[in-house]
Design an enzyme around this catalytic site. Sequence first.
Site, PDB file in Angstrom:
ATOM      1  N   PRO A   2       0.800  -1.214   0.000  1.00 63.23           N
ATOM      2  CG  PRO A   2      -0.241  -1.280   2.040  1.00 63.23           C
ATOM      3  CD  PRO A   2       0.983  -1.720   1.359  1.00 63.23           C
ATOM      4  CD  GLU A   3       3.218   3.636  -4.018  1.00 60.94           C
ATOM      5  OE1 GLU A   3       3.267   4.870  -4.177  1.00 60.94           O
ATOM      6  OE2 GLU A   3       3.636   2.822  -4.847  1.00 60.94           O
TER       7      GLU A   3
END
Length: 271
Positions: A2-3
């Site tokens: 995840p960013e």
Amino acid sequence: MPELPEVETTRRGIAPSLEGRRVEAVRVFDPRLRWPVPAELAGALAGQRIEAVRRRAKYLLLETAGGTLILHLGMSGSLRVSDPETPRRRHDHLEIRLDSGRCLRLHDPRRFGAALWTREPPAEHPLLAPLGPEPLGEGFDGAYLRRVGRGRRQAIKPFIMNNRIVVGVGNIYANEALFRAGIHPRRAAGRISARRMEALVEAIRAVLAAAIEQGGTTLRDFLREDGQPGYFRQRLEVYERGGEPCPRCTATIRQALIGQRSSYYCPRCQR
DNA sequence: CAACGGACCTGCCTGC
DNA sequence: TGCAGGCAGGTCCGTT
């Protein structure tokens, strides 16, 4: 995995099921995350009412009157709100039962994620205190980026991925933003004009905002808390497109390692 | 200080 | 089919 857009998508997904609910019990199935899950966590969180679910950088903050649960999803983490009767999956390491009868589960095969507890204001926690500005907030603009980049010989790509400079820009969106701004990922951070630095800031903002709107990017395994994938992948212009034609000029997109990370760029459009 | 490499982990894919 | 090797969305920490 995840960013920032994926973490924000997760936050928006879980917040309605958590805010206002009381925690009935906390179970730690495997405390071996990036740092050991503190032994005091279960006792401290049980009985607390979750007042807000916030995000700072890629950290999710479950705030209660007695303290804050700090969650990080690392590379492979995800959160799901589910029925406690649903069998636990392999790599579900933490479960928080709510007074609604539902539960929140942290799933993280690589265990690079974190679950920590603090009684201080979370902004003062040692992990959060040194963080740079939010890319979508105030205080992140071309003048700022130019000032902190002055004299730096480091390549611009690892520079914008440094969370003391600006938070939330991971490998996918660093590649995409540099492409949109027409800046070569190896260009020294200190050698970018004010005008182009402004374009880079706008590109970072635009790509992150668009990705949030699409529910994030699902490359391999990221799923939103409702089990749906994010739809930004089809909008990626260079990431994982080495060998394909540049969507702008048709030159061949290159893949190279920059600062140990896979980088994708158009050698003609990006200077 | 800035910059870099290693470390932490599992899963999946490729190629021999 | 088996196995080694490489790679993956993050980021802290120790060393130069």
